[in-house]
Design a protein around this motif. Structure first.
Motif, mmCIF file in Angstrom:
data_model
loop_
_atom_site.group_PDB
_atom_site.id
_atom_site.type_symbol
_atom_site.label_atom_id
_atom_site.label_comp_id
_atom_site.label_asym_id
_atom_site.label_seq_id
_atom_site.Cartn_x
_atom_site.Cartn_y
_atom_site.Cartn_z
ATOM 1 N N ALA A 163 -13.693 -17.192 7.674
ATOM 2 C CA ALA A 163 -13.571 -17.415 9.114
ATOM 3 C C ALA A 163 -12.565 -16.469 9.765
ATOM 4 C CB ALA A 163 -13.163 -18.862 9.378
ATOM 5 N N ARG A 164 -11.842 -15.728 8.959
ATOM 6 C CA ARG A 164 -10.795 -14.857 9.506
ATOM 7 C C ARG A 164 -11.340 -13.478 9.830
ATOM 8 N NH1 ARG A 164 -4.881 -13.457 6.759
ATOM 9 N NH2 ARG A 164 -4.339 -11.783 8.220
ATOM 10 N N ASP A 165 -10.809 -12.881 10.884
ATOM 11 C CA ASP A 165 -11.214 -11.532 11.309
ATOM 12 C C ASP A 165 -10.245 -10.512 10.714
ATOM 13 O OD1 ASP A 165 -12.455 -9.427 12.562
ATOM 14 O OD2 ASP A 165 -11.474 -9.755 14.497
ATOM 15 N N TYR A 166 -10.548 -10.037 9.515
ATOM 16 C CA TYR A 166 -9.664 -9.099 8.833
ATOM 17 C C TYR A 166 -9.803 -7.688 9.407
ATOM 18 C CZ TYR A 166 -9.120 -12.684 5.199
ATOM 19 O OH TYR A 166 -8.844 -13.834 4.515
ATOM 20 N N ALA A 167 -8.770 -6.875 9.173
ATOM 21 C CA ALA A 167 -8.841 -5.455 9.520
ATOM 22 C C ALA A 167 -9.781 -4.759 8.543
ATOM 23 C CB ALA A 167 -7.453 -4.832 9.468
ATOM 24 N N ASP A 168 -10.137 -3.506 8.849
ATOM 25 C CA ASP A 168 -11.084 -2.812 7.983
ATOM 26 C C ASP A 168 -10.450 -2.451 6.638
ATOM 27 O OD1 ASP A 168 -10.203 0.077 7.829
ATOM 28 O OD2 ASP A 168 -10.432 -0.034 9.997
ATOM 29 N N CYS A 169 -11.300 -1.970 5.741
ATOM 30 C CA CYS A 169 -10.908 -1.764 4.344
ATOM 31 C C CYS A 169 -9.884 -0.655 4.139
ATOM 32 C CB CYS A 169 -12.140 -1.489 3.498
ATOM 33 S SG CYS A 169 -13.074 -0.004 4.001
ATOM 34 N N THR A 170 -9.608 0.139 5.160
ATOM 35 C CA THR A 170 -8.605 1.205 5.046
ATOM 36 C C THR A 170 -7.241 0.782 5.566
ATOM 37 O OG1 THR A 170 -9.061 2.176 7.225
ATOM 38 C CG2 THR A 170 -10.434 2.924 5.384
ATOM 39 N N ALA A 171 -7.142 -0.419 6.110
ATOM 40 C CA ALA A 171 -5.901 -0.898 6.722
ATOM 41 C C ALA A 171 -4.856 -1.225 5.660
ATOM 42 C CB ALA A 171 -6.189 -2.134 7.563
ATOM 43 N N PRO A 172 -3.607 -1.403 6.054
ATOM 44 C CA PRO A 172 -2.578 -1.828 5.092
ATOM 45 C C PRO A 172 -2.986 -3.118 4.399
ATOM 46 C CG PRO A 172 -1.558 -1.093 7.130
ATOM 47 C CD PRO A 172 -3.045 -1.127 7.388
ATOM 48 N N VAL A 173 -2.528 -3.297 3.187
ATOM 49 C CA VAL A 173 -2.989 -4.389 2.335
ATOM 50 C C VAL A 173 -2.789 -5.759 2.973
ATOM 51 C CG1 VAL A 173 -0.816 -4.557 1.041
ATOM 52 C CG2 VAL A 173 -2.987 -5.249 -0.037
ATOM 53 N N ALA A 174 -1.727 -5.946 3.757
ATOM 54 C CA ALA A 174 -1.465 -7.249 4.365
ATOM 55 C C ALA A 174 -2.463 -7.584 5.462
ATOM 56 C CB ALA A 174 -0.044 -7.285 4.923
ATOM 57 N N ALA A 175 -3.126 -6.572 6.024
ATOM 58 C CA ALA A 175 -4.047 -6.795 7.139
ATOM 59 C C ALA A 175 -5.500 -6.903 6.695
ATOM 60 C CB ALA A 175 -3.905 -5.665 8.163
ATOM 61 N N ARG A 176 -5.837 -6.301 5.573
ATOM 62 C CA ARG A 176 -7.234 -6.343 5.135
ATOM 63 C C ARG A 176 -7.501 -7.571 4.261
ATOM 64 N NH1 ARG A 176 -5.261 -1.710 1.862
ATOM 65 N NH2 ARG A 176 -5.453 -2.245 -0.352
ATOM 66 N N ALA A 177 -8.759 -7.802 3.952
ATOM 67 C CA ALA A 177 -9.140 -8.974 3.172
ATOM 68 C C ALA A 177 -8.441 -8.974 1.818
ATOM 69 C CB ALA A 177 -10.654 -9.012 2.987
ATOM 70 N N PRO A 178 -7.885 -10.107 1.395
ATOM 71 C CA PRO A 178 -7.153 -10.157 0.119
ATOM 72 C C PRO A 178 -8.097 -10.073 -1.073
ATOM 73 C CG PRO A 178 -7.351 -12.356 1.045
ATOM 74 C CD PRO A 178 -7.890 -11.409 2.084
ATOM 75 N N GLU A 179 -7.622 -9.437 -2.153
ATOM 76 C CA GLU A 179 -8.437 -9.286 -3.353
ATOM 77 C C GLU A 179 -7.716 -9.741 -4.615
ATOM 78 O OE1 GLU A 179 -9.793 -5.183 -3.049
ATOM 79 O OE2 GLU A 179 -11.549 -5.864 -1.928
ATOM 80 N N GLY A 180 -6.480 -10.227 -4.472
ATOM 81 C CA GLY A 180 -5.760 -10.722 -5.642
ATOM 82 C C GLY A 180 -5.524 -9.658 -6.686
ATOM 83 N N SER A 181 -5.238 -8.450 -6.235
ATOM 84 C CA SER A 181 -5.074 -7.321 -7.150
ATOM 85 C C SER A 181 -3.975 -6.411 -6.634
ATOM 86 C CB SER A 181 -6.388 -6.548 -7.272
ATOM 87 O OG SER A 181 -6.785 -6.043 -6.004
ATOM 88 N N VAL A 182 -3.699 -5.352 -7.386
ATOM 89 C CA VAL A 182 -2.713 -4.378 -6.928
ATOM 90 C C VAL A 182 -3.265 -3.640 -5.704
ATOM 91 C CG1 VAL A 182 -1.857 -4.087 -9.278
ATOM 92 C CG2 VAL A 182 -3.550 -2.480 -8.378
ATOM 93 N N ASP A 183 -2.378 -2.992 -4.962
ATOM 94 C CA ASP A 183 -2.787 -2.267 -3.761
ATOM 95 C C ASP A 183 -3.248 -0.863 -4.144
ATOM 96 O OD1 ASP A 183 -3.186 -1.158 -1.286
ATOM 97 O OD2 ASP A 183 -1.064 -1.194 -0.700
ATOM 98 N N MET A 184 -4.556 -0.674 -4.137
ATOM 99 C CA MET A 184 -5.148 0.625 -4.470
ATOM 100 C C MET A 184 -5.305 1.532 -3.250
ATOM 101 S SD MET A 184 -5.807 1.034 -7.727
ATOM 102 C CE MET A 184 -6.169 0.190 -9.272
ATOM 103 N N GLY A 185 -4.871 1.071 -2.080
ATOM 104 C CA GLY A 185 -4.960 1.915 -0.886
ATOM 105 C C GLY A 185 -6.130 1.581 0.007
ATOM 106 N N THR A 186 -7.194 0.997 -0.556
ATOM 107 C CA THR A 186 -8.320 0.472 0.218
ATOM 108 C C THR A 186 -8.823 -0.781 -0.494
ATOM 109 O OG1 THR A 186 -10.213 1.491 -0.942
ATOM 110 C CG2 THR A 186 -9.088 2.844 0.714
ATOM 111 N N GLY A 187 -9.661 -1.515 0.208
ATOM 112 C CA GLY A 187 -10.341 -2.614 -0.437
ATOM 113 C C GLY A 187 -11.486 -2.108 -1.300
ATOM 114 N N TYR A 188 -12.069 -3.020 -2.056
ATOM 115 C CA TYR A 188 -13.246 -2.718 -2.864
ATOM 116 C C TYR A 188 -14.436 -2.421 -1.964
ATOM 117 C CZ TYR A 188 -17.371 -3.817 -5.726
ATOM 118 O OH TYR A 188 -18.591 -3.785 -6.347
ATOM 119 N N ASP A 189 -15.295 -1.512 -2.407
ATOM 120 C CA ASP A 189 -16.508 -1.116 -1.673
ATOM 121 C C ASP A 189 -16.191 -0.497 -0.322
ATOM 122 O OD1 ASP A 189 -18.736 -1.295 -3.241
ATOM 123 O OD2 ASP A 189 -19.347 -3.283 -2.563
#
Length: 250
Positions: A163-189
């Motif tokens: 239900a949350r409106d996350y920032a896009d996959c290139t945004a800082p880790v705190a703003a994009r969808a959480p993945e429970g992993s280390v910060d690789m600089g982008t989200g998955y996919d």
């Protein structure tokens, strides 16, 4: 999304229609049967992916791989465990019908804001031309995987909220969808230049995490796809594409 090669879509569609009754071949296995310590977050079995819904063929959130791929992933996991790290699997074997589902999605002429989180710089219709989706995937051979690293000492409790409106996959880790992993600089996919393994527009810490993953995988013979830091394949382990559905491990 992770792609290797291109085939005519009609050929794949015909192959799928003749292969719907396929069962899992003996040289495939559930990864949890080989190494239950490897974390799994099989995103295409959920709505937390670039299509926003479960993808065809994913009847269960299970990582299925060629047995040799699984044995090598176990060796990587054993090495990482000494650093309090773990692999996290996002995708493993991918039924051919899932690839066809992705192709149809890319051509449906619609694009939601949630979908654009995964390709913020261009339209999804350009994903083929730019090499992010193809009509034939190495995942369907059981020899390719999508994965990341988890720091077992970190707080990985943030969960995805549909239900949350996350920032896009290139945004800082705190703003994009959480993945429970280390910060690789982008989200998955993340279909973006920033998701390329050697991207310059990431921090030194993010580069170190990517290098740690690539090096650990390379020591077991896995090759990275340069446009996707998360995608690895085992040369020589591929072969025919399969379409048996993914079911629950017994």
């Amino acid at each position: 999304m992770a792609v290797i090669g291109l085939l005519v879509f009609g050929v794949i569609s015909g192959a799928i229609s003749s292969a719907l009754a396929q069962s899992r071949p003996g040289d495939f296995a559930f990864l949890r049967d080989i190494d239950p310590t490897i974390i799994q977050d099989i995103r295409y079995a959920t709505s937390n992916n670039f299509m926003g819904r479960p993808i065809a063929g994913y009847g269960a959130a299970e990582c299925v791989v060629k047995r040799e791929v699984g044995r090598r992933l176990k060796a990587v996991q054993q090495e990482l465990a000494r650093q309090s790290l773990s692999l996290k699997m996002f995708d493993c074997y991918r039924p051919a019908r899932a690839v066809a589902d992705m192709v149809a999605w890319s051509r449906n002429g619609k694009e939601t804001a949630a979908e654009r989180r995964y390709n913020p710089a261009f339209s999804k219709a350009d994903l083929f031309r730019l090499g992010y989706i193809a009509t034939h995937s190495g995942h369907s051979t059981g020899a390719a995987v999508d994965l990341t690293l988890v720091d077992l000492r970190a707080d990985n409790s943030r969960k995805f909220d549909p239900a949350r409106d996350y920032a896009d996959c290139t945004a800082p880790v705190a703003a994009r969808a959480p993945e429970g992993s280390v910060d690789m600089g982008t989200g998955y996919d993340c279909s973006d230049a920033k998701g390329h393994t050697a991207a310059a527009a990431i921090t030194p810490a993010q580069k170190r995490w990517r290098n740690t993953l690539v090096a650990a995988m390379a020591r077991q013979g896995f090759a990275n796809y340069a446009k996707e830091w998360w995608h690895f394949s085992l040369p020589g382990a591929g072969g025919a594409a399969y379409d048996f559905p993914i079911t629950r491990a017994h």
